[in-house]
Design an enzyme around this catalytic site. Structure first.
Site, PDB file in Angstrom:
ATOM      1  N   PRO A  47       0.838  -1.206   0.000  1.00 55.52           N
ATOM      2  CG  PRO A  47       0.104  -0.949   2.193  1.00 55.52           C
ATOM      3  CD  PRO A  47       0.839  -1.899   1.279  1.00 55.52           C
ATOM      4  CG  ASP A  48       1.143   5.815  -1.703  1.00 56.87           C
ATOM      5  OD1 ASP A  48       2.370   5.815  -1.479  1.00 56.87           O
ATOM      6  OD2 ASP A  48       0.531   6.827  -2.094  1.00 56.87           O
ATOM      7  CB  ILE A  49       1.138   3.484   4.211  1.00 62.52           C
ATOM      8  CG1 ILE A  49       1.516   2.009   4.224  1.00 62.52           C
ATOM      9  CG2 ILE A  49      -0.356   3.667   3.973  1.00 62.52           C
ATOM     10  CD1 ILE A  49       0.864   1.207   5.346  1.00 62.52           C
TER      11      ILE A  49
END
Length: 120
Positions: free
Chosen positions: A82-84
């Protein structure tokens, strides 16, 4: 037979983005210089499709675009994350280097903050 098909597609797409005067730009240096010159013109708009890997960059180039856009989101997605901010700066930089090596087009990199911290 497959190579012939790929060659036909590449040849048909390679002439899509000709600069003024219709002379093809072939080298990496020429493409990047042309892009820098275009950015200096007032009101200039550059369409730069995004990718997170070298294959996408090559396809963008073959489609005739002038630049490649790379974001942290796109890179993280190609790693199945995920884009974290789970990837380190070194991992992002290595992927950006691989993308730049895969294409002669200029690469616009959206360098996020965080790198390795899940709460970023």
């Amino acid at each position: 037979m497959m190579d012939n098909t790929v060659d036909k597609i590449a040849n048909s797409l390679s002439g899509c983005a000709l600069p003024p005067g219709g002379i093809p730009i072939n080298s990496t240096v020429q493409k990047r210089a042309h892009f820098a010159h275009r950015l200096q013109r007032p009101g200039s708009i550059v369409v730069a499709p995004g990718t997170g890997d070298g294959l996408g960059a090559r396809l963008i180039e073959l489609a005739g675009f002038e630049a490649v856009y790379v974001s942290g989101y796109a890179i993280e997605g190609t790693f199945g994350k995920p884009d974290i901010g789970l990837l380190s700066f070194a991992e992002i930089a290595a992927r950006l280097e691989a993308i730049a090596d895969a294409t002669a087009l200029p690469v616009i990199a959206d360098a996020d903050t965080g790198y390795g911290n899940a709460i970023n």
